[in-house]
Design an enzyme around this catalytic site. Structure first.
Site, PDB file in Angstrom:
ATOM      1  N   SER A  92       0.823  -1.210   0.000  1.00 54.34           N
ATOM      2  CA  SER A  92       0.000   0.000   0.000  1.00 54.34           C
ATOM      3  C   SER A  92       0.858   1.262   0.000  1.00 54.34           C
ATOM      4  O   SER A  92       0.501   2.265  -0.632  1.00 54.34           O
ATOM      5  CB  SER A  92      -0.968  -0.001   1.185  1.00 54.34           C
ATOM      6  OG  SER A  92      -0.276   0.021   2.420  1.00 54.34           O
ATOM      7  N   ARG A 145      22.615 -11.326   6.181  1.00 61.73           N
ATOM      8  CA  ARG A 145      22.010 -10.045   5.790  1.00 61.73           C
ATOM      9  C   ARG A 145      22.902  -9.269   4.822  1.00 61.73           C
ATOM     10  O   ARG A 145      22.404  -8.580   3.926  1.00 61.73           O
ATOM     11  CB  ARG A 145      21.716  -9.199   7.031  1.00 61.73           C
ATOM     12  CG  ARG A 145      20.689  -9.804   7.974  1.00 61.73           C
ATOM     13  CD  ARG A 145      20.406  -8.857   9.142  1.00 61.73           C
ATOM     14  NE  ARG A 145      19.612  -9.488  10.176  1.00 61.73           N
ATOM     15  CZ  ARG A 145      18.285  -9.568  10.173  1.00 61.73           C
ATOM     16  NH1 ARG A 145      17.608  -9.053   9.161  1.00 61.73           N
ATOM     17  NH2 ARG A 145      17.640 -10.158  11.166  1.00 61.73           N
ATOM     18  N   MET A 196      10.359  -5.648   5.496  1.00 55.14           N
ATOM     19  CA  MET A 196      10.341  -6.248   6.828  1.00 55.14           C
ATOM     20  C   MET A 196      11.633  -6.990   7.156  1.00 55.14           C
ATOM     21  O   MET A 196      11.618  -8.098   7.696  1.00 55.14           O
ATOM     22  CB  MET A 196       9.130  -7.177   6.957  1.00 55.14           C
ATOM     23  CG  MET A 196       7.799  -6.514   6.645  1.00 55.14           C
ATOM     24  SD  MET A 196       7.524  -4.990   7.592  1.00 55.14           S
ATOM     25  CE  MET A 196       7.368  -5.662   9.244  1.00 55.14           C
ATOM     26  N   ILE A 231      15.857  -6.100   8.523  1.00 60.45           N
ATOM     27  CA  ILE A 231      16.848  -5.119   8.954  1.00 60.45           C
ATOM     28  C   ILE A 231      17.956  -5.053   7.915  1.00 60.45           C
ATOM     29  O   ILE A 231      18.444  -6.086   7.459  1.00 60.45           O
ATOM     30  CB  ILE A 231      17.427  -5.499  10.336  1.00 60.45           C
ATOM     31  CG1 ILE A 231      16.338  -5.398  11.413  1.00 60.45           C
ATOM     32  CG2 ILE A 231      18.609  -4.601  10.692  1.00 60.45           C
ATOM     33  CD1 ILE A 231      16.785  -5.884  12.770  1.00 60.45           C
ATOM     34  N   ASN A 259      12.905   5.311   5.273  1.00 64.06           N
ATOM     35  CA  ASN A 259      12.075   4.246   5.826  1.00 64.06           C
ATOM     36  C   ASN A 259      10.813   4.851   6.434  1.00 64.06           C
ATOM     37  O   ASN A 259      10.809   5.991   6.901  1.00 64.06           O
ATOM     38  CB  ASN A 259      12.846   3.484   6.914  1.00 64.06           C
ATOM     39  CG  ASN A 259      12.049   2.322   7.484  1.00 64.06           C
ATOM     40  OD1 ASN A 259      11.491   1.519   6.733  1.00 64.06           O
ATOM     41  ND2 ASN A 259      11.977   2.220   8.805  1.00 64.06           N
ATOM     42  N   HIS A 316       8.005   4.040   9.465  1.00 67.28           N
ATOM     43  CA  HIS A 316       7.868   3.216  10.672  1.00 67.28           C
ATOM     44  C   HIS A 316       6.579   3.595  11.396  1.00 67.28           C
ATOM     45  O   HIS A 316       6.285   4.789  11.554  1.00 67.28           O
ATOM     46  CB  HIS A 316       9.070   3.443  11.593  1.00 67.28           C
ATOM     47  CG  HIS A 316       9.056   2.594  12.820  1.00 67.28           C
ATOM     48  ND1 HIS A 316       9.370   1.248  12.808  1.00 67.28           N
ATOM     49  CD2 HIS A 316       8.754   2.896  14.114  1.00 67.28           C
ATOM     50  CE1 HIS A 316       9.254   0.759  14.026  1.00 67.28           C
ATOM     51  NE2 HIS A 316       8.888   1.742  14.840  1.00 67.28           N
ATOM     52  N   GLU A 338      22.649   3.308  10.755  1.00 71.15           N
ATOM     53  CA  GLU A 338      23.065   1.971  11.186  1.00 71.15           C
ATOM     54  C   GLU A 338      22.333   1.519  12.447  1.00 71.15           C
ATOM     55  O   GLU A 338      22.135   0.323  12.650  1.00 71.15           O
ATOM     56  CB  GLU A 338      24.580   1.941  11.402  1.00 71.15           C
ATOM     57  CG  GLU A 338      25.359   2.099  10.107  1.00 71.15           C
ATOM     58  CD  GLU A 338      26.853   1.898  10.287  1.00 71.15           C
ATOM     59  OE1 GLU A 338      27.257   1.367  11.344  1.00 71.15           O
ATOM     60  OE2 GLU A 338      27.616   2.261   9.377  1.00 71.15           O
ATOM     61  N   VAL A 373      18.984   0.952  14.334  1.00 70.64           N
ATOM     62  CA  VAL A 373      17.629   0.696  13.837  1.00 70.64           C
ATOM     63  C   VAL A 373      16.663   1.785  14.281  1.00 70.64           C
ATOM     64  O   VAL A 373      16.593   2.131  15.466  1.00 70.64           O
ATOM     65  CB  VAL A 373      17.133  -0.689  14.301  1.00 70.64           C
ATOM     66  CG1 VAL A 373      15.678  -0.911  13.890  1.00 70.64           C
ATOM     67  CG2 VAL A 373      18.012  -1.786  13.734  1.00 70.64           C
ATOM     68  N   GLU A 425       0.651   7.002   6.872  1.00 70.65           N
ATOM     69  CA  GLU A 425       1.900   6.640   6.195  1.00 70.65           C
ATOM     70  C   GLU A 425       1.816   6.979   4.715  1.00 70.65           C
ATOM     71  O   GLU A 425       2.774   7.505   4.126  1.00 70.65           O
ATOM     72  CB  GLU A 425       2.183   5.141   6.366  1.00 70.65           C
ATOM     73  CG  GLU A 425       2.538   4.715   7.767  1.00 70.65           C
ATOM     74  CD  GLU A 425       2.782   3.216   7.886  1.00 70.65           C
ATOM     75  OE1 GLU A 425       3.166   2.775   8.969  1.00 70.65           O
ATOM     76  OE2 GLU A 425       2.592   2.494   6.881  1.00 70.65           O
TER      77      GLU A 425
END
Length: 216
Positions: free
Chosen positions: A40, A90, A115, A117, A132, A134, A167, A169, A199
């Site tokens: 979305s 990762r 979703m 890190i 990002n 959140h 770096e 989060v 959002e």
């Protein structure tokens, strides 16, 4: 399209910065978008970019067949799967993301419901260029299940934050926030739905502000 509050909406947000003129950009930034789910926020970016201020040149998903990829396919937009399950760590995932975005020559990267890190590998490749979204008023309720954290804490005000990725989060520079009241009887589903509607408003504005900071 500017991300303005809607006073006719019972759950109207308070946005910061307050509603403002859309940033005037001298160059059109090329966007790479990362998504994991329904898409979305990706759709909100697509609709905003239709105004011509930016282009979305690649969508990368980590879950093949997810809603975001289906939206891209329906729109005929470039998309790619980087399946994290096929990578040993990762950093390997992030190197694959870098390869994809560099090949598409994107200027900014937007985590629109990614979703996973990300690591310094990706952040270092696009410094100050990753945005990002959140679902909390950062710095409160960082990390996973932010909506559940807010409900458990009994707060009366929640919301969402669009920020630059660092770096640490959910700790990067805040670009735009929107506050959403928590109603009596709210559960994860109902509060999440109202936060997501905000959002969709603030993410495009945050991307434009990030581009403006970089001289676009």
């Amino acid at each position: 399209m500017p991300a303005f509050s809607d006073p006719s909406d019972d759950g109207a947000c308070v946005q910061w910065p307050l509603p403002q003129e859309w940033p005037l950009l001298s160059r059109k930034p090329r966007l790479g978008v990362m998504a994991s789910g329904a898409g979305s926020n990706f759709q909100a970016l697509v609709e905003s970019c239709a105004g011509g201020w930016a282009s979305i040149d690649l969508l990368v998903v980590n879950n093949g067949g997810c809603g975001a990829q289906q939206r891209a396919l329906e729109l005929g937009m470039a998309n790619q799967v980087v399946d994290h399950r096929l990578h040993s760590n990762r950093e390997s995932v992030d190197r694959a993301l870098i390869d994809a975005f560099k090949a598409a020559a994107v200027d900014l990267v937007v985590m629109a419901g990614w979703m996973r890190i990300v690591t310094p590998v990706l952040i270092g490749a696009f410094p100050e260029r990753i945005i990002n979204i959140h679902p909390s008023l950062l710095p409160s309720f960082r990390g996973v299940d932010a909506v559940g954290q807010a409900l458990a804490a009994g707060v009366t005000l929640s919301g969402c934050t669009a920020h630059l990725v660092s770096e640490e989060v959910d700790a990067g520079k805040i670009l735009v926030q929107a506050a959403v009241p928590v109603d009596t009887g709210d559960d994860r589903a109902s509060l999440t739905a109202r936060i997501q509607s905000q959002e969709h408003r603030i993410l495009p504005l945050a991307v434009a502000l990030a581009a403006q900071r970089l001289g676009y």
